[in-house]
Design a protein around this motif. Structure first.
Motif, PDB file in Angstrom:
ATOM      1  N   SER A  57      -1.787   3.729  -2.947  1.00  0.00           N
ATOM      2  CA  SER A  57      -2.134   4.513  -1.768  1.00  0.00           C
ATOM      3  C   SER A  57      -3.147   3.743  -0.925  1.00  0.00           C
ATOM      4  O   SER A  57      -3.707   2.745  -1.374  1.00  0.00           O
ATOM      5  CB  SER A  57      -2.731   5.849  -2.182  1.00  0.00           C
ATOM      6  N   GLN A 100      -3.242  -1.269  -0.893  1.00  0.00           N
ATOM      7  CA  GLN A 100      -3.188  -1.133   0.568  1.00  0.00           C
ATOM      8  C   GLN A 100      -4.596  -0.890   1.116  1.00  0.00           C
ATOM      9  O   GLN A 100      -5.296   0.012   0.654  1.00  0.00           O
ATOM     10  CB  GLN A 100      -2.273   0.028   0.966  1.00  0.00           C
ATOM     11  N   HIS A 165      -2.962  -2.012   6.109  1.00  0.00           N
ATOM     12  CA  HIS A 165      -2.293  -0.845   6.702  1.00  0.00           C
ATOM     13  C   HIS A 165      -2.387  -0.961   8.217  1.00  0.00           C
ATOM     14  O   HIS A 165      -3.393  -0.603   8.828  1.00  0.00           O
ATOM     15  CB  HIS A 165      -2.942   0.444   6.214  1.00  0.00           C
ATOM     16  N   TYR A 276      15.840   5.345   8.397  1.00  0.00           N
ATOM     17  CA  TYR A 276      15.635   5.541   9.836  1.00  0.00           C
ATOM     18  C   TYR A 276      14.815   4.451  10.523  1.00  0.00           C
ATOM     19  O   TYR A 276      14.682   4.480  11.735  1.00  0.00           O
ATOM     20  CB  TYR A 276      15.077   6.946  10.118  1.00  0.00           C
ATOM     21  N   VAL A 295      11.092   0.637   5.155  1.00  0.00           N
ATOM     22  CA  VAL A 295      10.729   1.902   4.496  1.00  0.00           C
ATOM     23  C   VAL A 295      11.138   3.045   5.399  1.00  0.00           C
ATOM     24  O   VAL A 295      11.220   2.889   6.616  1.00  0.00           O
ATOM     25  CB  VAL A 295       9.202   1.970   4.200  1.00  0.00           C
ATOM     26  N   ARG A 299      17.585   6.830   0.294  1.00  0.00           N
ATOM     27  CA  ARG A 299      17.876   7.780  -0.785  1.00  0.00           C
ATOM     28  C   ARG A 299      19.078   7.358  -1.628  1.00  0.00           C
ATOM     29  O   ARG A 299      19.183   7.722  -2.772  1.00  0.00           O
ATOM     30  CB  ARG A 299      18.175   9.189  -0.200  1.00  0.00           C
ATOM     31  N   SER A 317      11.578  -0.213   0.432  1.00  0.00           N
ATOM     32  CA  SER A 317      10.428   0.562  -0.033  1.00  0.00           C
ATOM     33  C   SER A 317      10.740   2.045  -0.009  1.00  0.00           C
ATOM     34  O   SER A 317      11.393   2.531   0.922  1.00  0.00           O
ATOM     35  CB  SER A 317       9.247   0.369   0.921  1.00  0.00           C
ATOM     36  N   SER A 319       8.864   6.024  -0.956  1.00  0.00           N
ATOM     37  CA  SER A 319       7.683   6.789  -1.350  1.00  0.00           C
ATOM     38  C   SER A 319       8.099   8.089  -2.027  1.00  0.00           C
ATOM     39  O   SER A 319       7.990   8.246  -3.243  1.00  0.00           O
ATOM     40  CB  SER A 319       6.820   7.079  -0.112  1.00  0.00           C
ATOM     41  N   ARG A 320       8.618   9.052  -1.223  1.00  0.00           N
ATOM     42  CA  ARG A 320       8.898  10.385  -1.770  1.00  0.00           C
ATOM     43  C   ARG A 320       9.890  10.397  -2.925  1.00  0.00           C
ATOM     44  O   ARG A 320       9.673  11.130  -3.899  1.00  0.00           O
ATOM     45  CB  ARG A 320       9.335  11.317  -0.627  1.00  0.00           C
ATOM     46  N   PRO A 321      10.967   9.602  -2.886  1.00  0.00           N
ATOM     47  CA  PRO A 321      11.897   9.641  -4.031  1.00  0.00           C
ATOM     48  C   PRO A 321      11.219   9.354  -5.367  1.00  0.00           C
ATOM     49  O   PRO A 321      11.606   9.898  -6.401  1.00  0.00           O
ATOM     50  CB  PRO A 321      12.918   8.548  -3.687  1.00  0.00           C
ATOM     51  N   CYS A 348       5.152  17.503  -1.190  1.00  0.00           N
ATOM     52  CA  CYS A 348       4.273  16.597  -1.963  1.00  0.00           C
ATOM     53  C   CYS A 348       2.916  16.420  -1.284  1.00  0.00           C
ATOM     54  O   CYS A 348       1.902  16.221  -1.973  1.00  0.00           O
ATOM     55  CB  CYS A 348       4.953  15.256  -2.204  1.00  0.00           C
ATOM     56  N   PHE A 349       2.871  16.506   0.044  1.00  0.00           N
ATOM     57  CA  PHE A 349       1.578  16.391   0.735  1.00  0.00           C
ATOM     58  C   PHE A 349       0.614  17.480   0.268  1.00  0.00           C
ATOM     59  O   PHE A 349      -0.578  17.256   0.162  1.00  0.00           O
ATOM     60  CB  PHE A 349       1.759  16.501   2.256  1.00  0.00           C
ATOM     61  N   SER A 352      -1.055  16.506  -2.983  1.00  0.00           N
ATOM     62  CA  SER A 352      -2.140  15.530  -2.801  1.00  0.00           C
ATOM     63  C   SER A 352      -3.402  16.203  -2.256  1.00  0.00           C
ATOM     64  O   SER A 352      -4.516  15.869  -2.639  1.00  0.00           O
ATOM     65  CB  SER A 352      -1.709  14.420  -1.835  1.00  0.00           C
TER      66      SER A 352
END
Ligand SMILES: Cc1cc2nc3c(=O)[nH]c(=O)nc-3n(C[C@H](O)[C@H](O)[C@H](O)COP(=O)(O)O)c2cc1C
Length: 368
Positions: A57, A100, A165, A276, A295, A299, A317, A319-321, A348-349, A352
């Protein structure tokens, strides 16, 4: 032809496949930014799941650049032992790990840092919760040094690479964007000037870690906000970085003010909604000599394969998967090529924010 499961190297960092865990804020550090056992264990599980490279992160390089609850900090030597445990756990399970580095700039707030946020210009835009203060030249120099010092720490603590970043509306992105950078000195105006802060950060980091250590960047191809960074300026920045030795560029897009075009888009329900940022990643790939990572919304195995083979992208890359399925790489390697189970609900946010990341949908399904 690039294969998903083949060993590759970036400036001496060998990875067992072309799958990368994109930086993901887990909200699992103590209030000072020190990683907890729970967070170290999360990285161990990710590494055991077969991913080639883990990007941590976002870690703030100095306290006034903190952005979020439970965020990782890398502004002090005091966390050496904790981070060494983290890198050891990942290496023992066969993955590589990059940290990062971030400064939140105008996206930080007084509640989090105890001071007014600092930004290229004192302009209130939708992505900022308060009007920031304009950074002085001395403050800019301090932040540049803080990035360098953070990279030096990361290297000595066993991280295999650092990633700057430069995306999602944080400080580097704020300097690049004509919307948030209205300066009239040598840091504002032309894209050459707007990329000066990035060049200085990269230069200082490189000076601290040397040429033989991988330095990566996550860059926005577009901010998707009116007046913000657009693809031509992003290509300029990418090209400059590539010419001066950056080791890889991860292409993302969007800021918290980009609505449906934010960095973590929702409703990725079918293959044509996936990947995307692939098209801008291809454009950036065409302009640089370093490897490019894409990224955003990957999926399906087939979409990942196509990005490598037909678009010439070097790494994919996610993240969520990997929040729901930290072993996705191994699952695909074993031959179960069904798509990631993530439904892109962004629940998921909330995890966190409230004590530590987890997949809310998976939890609900188990409770039913
Ligand atoms: C909970 C959460 C936290 C994130 N934290 C970070 C972060 O610390 N740094 C970063 O560059 N991107 C962060 N992102 C964005 C992801 O790295 C990624 O760019 C985005 O989610 C799109 O990829 P995906 O569709 O594979 O999730 C985060 C995303 C989520 C869902």
């Amino acid at each position: 032809m690039a294969e998903i499961f083949e060993e590759t190297a970036i400036n001496g960092m060998t990875m067992r496949n072309r799958l990368v865990r994109s930086a993901t804020w887990e909200g699992m550090c103590d209030p000072e930014g020190r990683p907890t056992e729970r967070l170290i264990n999360l990285y161990r599980v990710l590494a055991e799941g077969g991913i080639g490279l883990i990007i941590t992160s976002y870690a703030y390089v100095q306290p006034d650049g903190k952005h979020n609850i439970g965020q990782m900090g890398i502004y002090t030597d005091d966390f050496a032992n904790d981070y060494k445990q983290m890198t050891r756990a990942v290496h023992d399970a066969g993955s590589k790990i990059a940290i990062q580095l971030v400064h939140g700039g105008g996206q930080s707030d007084e509640k989090t840092t105890g001071r007014k946020p600092l930004a290229p210009s004192a302009v209130k835009v939708a992505q900022f919760s308060e009007t920031p203060e304009e950074l002085t030249k001395d403050e800019i120099d301090n932040i540049v040094r803080a990035f360098g010092k953070a990279a030096d720490r990361a290297k000595s603590w066993g991280f295999d690479a650092v990633q700057l970043h430069g995306a999602h509306g944080f400080l580097i992105n704020q300097f690049l964007s004509p919307l948030t950078n209205c300066r009239t000195d040598s840091y504002g105006g032309s894209i050459e000037n707007r990329s000066r802060f990035l060049a200085e950060v990269y230069g200082k980091v490189r000076e601290m870690v040397g040429m033989g250590y991988p330095v990566l960047i996550k860059l926005n191809a577009s901010d998707f906000v009116e007046g913000g960074l657009e693809i031509d300026d992003a290509i300029y920045a990418a090209k400059k970085l590539s010419e001066t030795g950056i080791d890889a560029i991860e292409v993302s897009a969007g800021t918290p003010a980009s609505g449906a075009n934010g960095p973590a888009r929702m409703k990725i329900t079918q293959p044509d909604k996936e990947a995307y940022n692939l098209e801008p990643a291809r454009r950036i790939k065409g302009a640089v000599v370093c490897p490019v990572m894409a990224v955003g919304g990957f999926r399906s195995y087939e979409v990942v394969e196509r990005a490598l083979k037909d678009y010439g992208i070097d790494y994919i890359s996610m993240s969520r998967p990997l929040i729901r399925e930290p072993d996705l790489a191994n699952r695909w390697l074993r031959g179960d090529r069904s798509p990631a189970k993530c439904i892109s609900c962004n629940g998921c946010f909330m995890g966190s924010l409230k004590g530590g990341i987890y997949c809310i949908t998976e939890k609900k399904e188990k409770e039913e």
